[in-house]
Scaffold this motif. Structure first.
Motif, PDB file in Angstrom:
ATOM      1  N   ASN A 226      41.454  34.739  42.911  1.00 19.20           N
ATOM      2  CA  ASN A 226      41.035  36.138  42.897  1.00 19.20           C
ATOM      3  C   ASN A 226      42.238  37.073  42.953  1.00 19.20           C
ATOM      4  N   ARG A 229      44.360  36.894  39.680  1.00 19.60           N
ATOM      5  CA  ARG A 229      43.701  37.590  38.570  1.00 19.60           C
ATOM      6  C   ARG A 229      43.933  39.089  38.667  1.00 19.60           C
ATOM      7  N   ARG A 230      43.800  39.635  39.864  1.00 20.53           N
ATOM      8  CA  ARG A 230      43.971  41.079  40.032  1.00 20.53           C
ATOM      9  C   ARG A 230      45.433  41.506  39.939  1.00 20.53           C
TER      10      ARG A 230
END
Length: 284
Positions: A226, A229-230
Motif C-alpha cells: 500500500n 503504491r502511493r
C-alpha cells in the motif's frame, strides 16, 4: 501484561502506525513502555493498555506509538545511498531539470534529521553547479518528539561522530558546550513535517527523489504494498526511490522497478507497451 493485553497493543499499533509487532517482541514492549508508564504516572503496562483502549488520553496514545517506533539514524548512514545521490541522482536531475531548475526531495521516516541534513550538505557542496535552482527537501516522521529535535539541529558528540566527515562538521556545525548545532543555512533547506505513512500523503505533491529507508521492514506485506503504491504515485515519471539495503519490492509491488546497477534504487514501472527507459545508472 497478559496475552490478551499484548494482542490489544499489537492491534492498536498496527491500526495507528502500521507497525507489525511480532509475538516474540514482548520484551521490547516492556523495555520501551516502562518509561511511558513512569511519565504518565500509570502503575503498570496492563493499566497503560487499558487507558489506550479507553481512548481517554491521545497524549498517552501518541507517546506509546513514539516509544515503539525505532528512531535509529546517523549522518550519511550506510554511505552508499549518499554516494548514489552525489554521483548518480544529482547529476541526472541537474541535466534533466535544467529548464525548470527545480528539484523536490522527500525523506520519509526522517527521524532526528540526520538523513535530510546529510542530503542538504551534499547539495550545499554542489551549490556552484546549481545557480538559480530551487530545491525543496521535505522530511517527515510519525514522531513529533524526534521532529522537534530535528528542527533544532542539535546533536551530541556521539551523534556527530557517527558517519559525519570531520570536514563537514567543521564547515557546517558550531559547537555549543558539549553539543553541536548544524548551521542555520542547512537547517533552512529542510522542511520537517509530521506524517503517518499509513495515512494519505498525496498533499505532499510530486517528487523527483524519494528516500524511504529502513521503515518498510516494520510493516506487514499488505501495508508495504500500500505504501509503495502511493509513493510511486507521488514520483515524477523519471523519479527515483531509494530504499534500505535490506528492503525489497520483490513480490510486494509492481508499481516500481529495480534499477539493475544499484542496490536499493527503484524507478516507476513502465506502463504496458511503453518504450524502454534507460536505467538511471546509464545517465552519468
Amino acid at each position: 501484561m497478559t496475552e490478551i493485553e499484548f494482542e490489544a497493543l499489537r492491534t492498536f499499533l498496527k491500526a495507528r502506525s502500521g507497525l507489525a509487532l511480532s509475538p516474540d517482541k514482548r520484551y521490547l514492549v516492556e523495555s520501551r513502555l516502562a518509561p511511558v508508564c513512569t511519565r504518565f504516572k500509570v502503575e503498570n503496562l496492563s493499566r497503560l493498555i487499558w487507558e489506550i483502549k479507553s481512548g481517554r488520553s491521545p497524549a498517552l496514545e501518541n507517546a506509546t506509538i513514539e516509544a515503539m517506533t525505532t528512531n535509529e539514524t546517523f549522518f550519511f548512514r550506510d554511505k552508499a545511498p549518499f554516494d548514489l545521490f552525489q554521483d548518480v541522482l544529482l547529476p541526472k536531475f541537474l541535466k534533466e531539470r535544467a529548464a525548470s531548475r527545480r528539484l523536490r526531495i522527500w525523506c520519509a521516516a526522517a527521524s532526528t534529521g540526520q538523513e535530510p541534513y546529510s542530503l542538504a550538505m551534499l547539495l550545499k557542496e554542489a551549490a556552484a553547479r546549481m545557480p538559480g535552482w530551487q530545491v525543496e527537501i521535505i522530511a517527515t516522521d510519525i514522531s513529533i518528539e524526534v521532529l522537534e529535535k530535528a528542527k533544532a539541529g542539535i546533536y551530541n558528540q556521539f551523534e556527530v561522530q557517527r558517519g559525519l566527515p570531520i570536514r563537514l562538521l567543521v564547515k557546517y556545525f558550531r559547537q555549543m558546550g558539549d553539543q553541536w548545532q548544524i548551521a542555520a543555512e542547512i537547517r533552512s533547506m529542510v522542511d520537517f513535517r509530521y506524517l503517518n505513512l499509513i495515512e494519505d500523503f498525496g498533499r505532499l505533491g510530486q517528487f523527483d527523489i524519494v528516500y524511504c529507508r529502513n521503515v518498510l521492514i516494520y510493516f506487514d506485506t499488505a501495508m508495504k504494498s500500500n505504501v509503495l503504491r502511493r509513493v510511486a504515485q507521488l514520483m515524477a515519471a523519471d523519479g527515483a526511490l531509494v530504499l534500505g539495503a535490506s528492503e525489497t519490492i520483490l513480490g510486494i509491488s509492481d508499481a516500481l522497478s529495480l534499477d539493475p546497477a544499484y542496490r536499493g534504487l527503484y524507478t516507476k514501472a513502465l506502463p504496458a507497451g511503453a518504450p524502454h527507459r534507460t536505467a538511471l545508472a546509464g545517465t552519468r
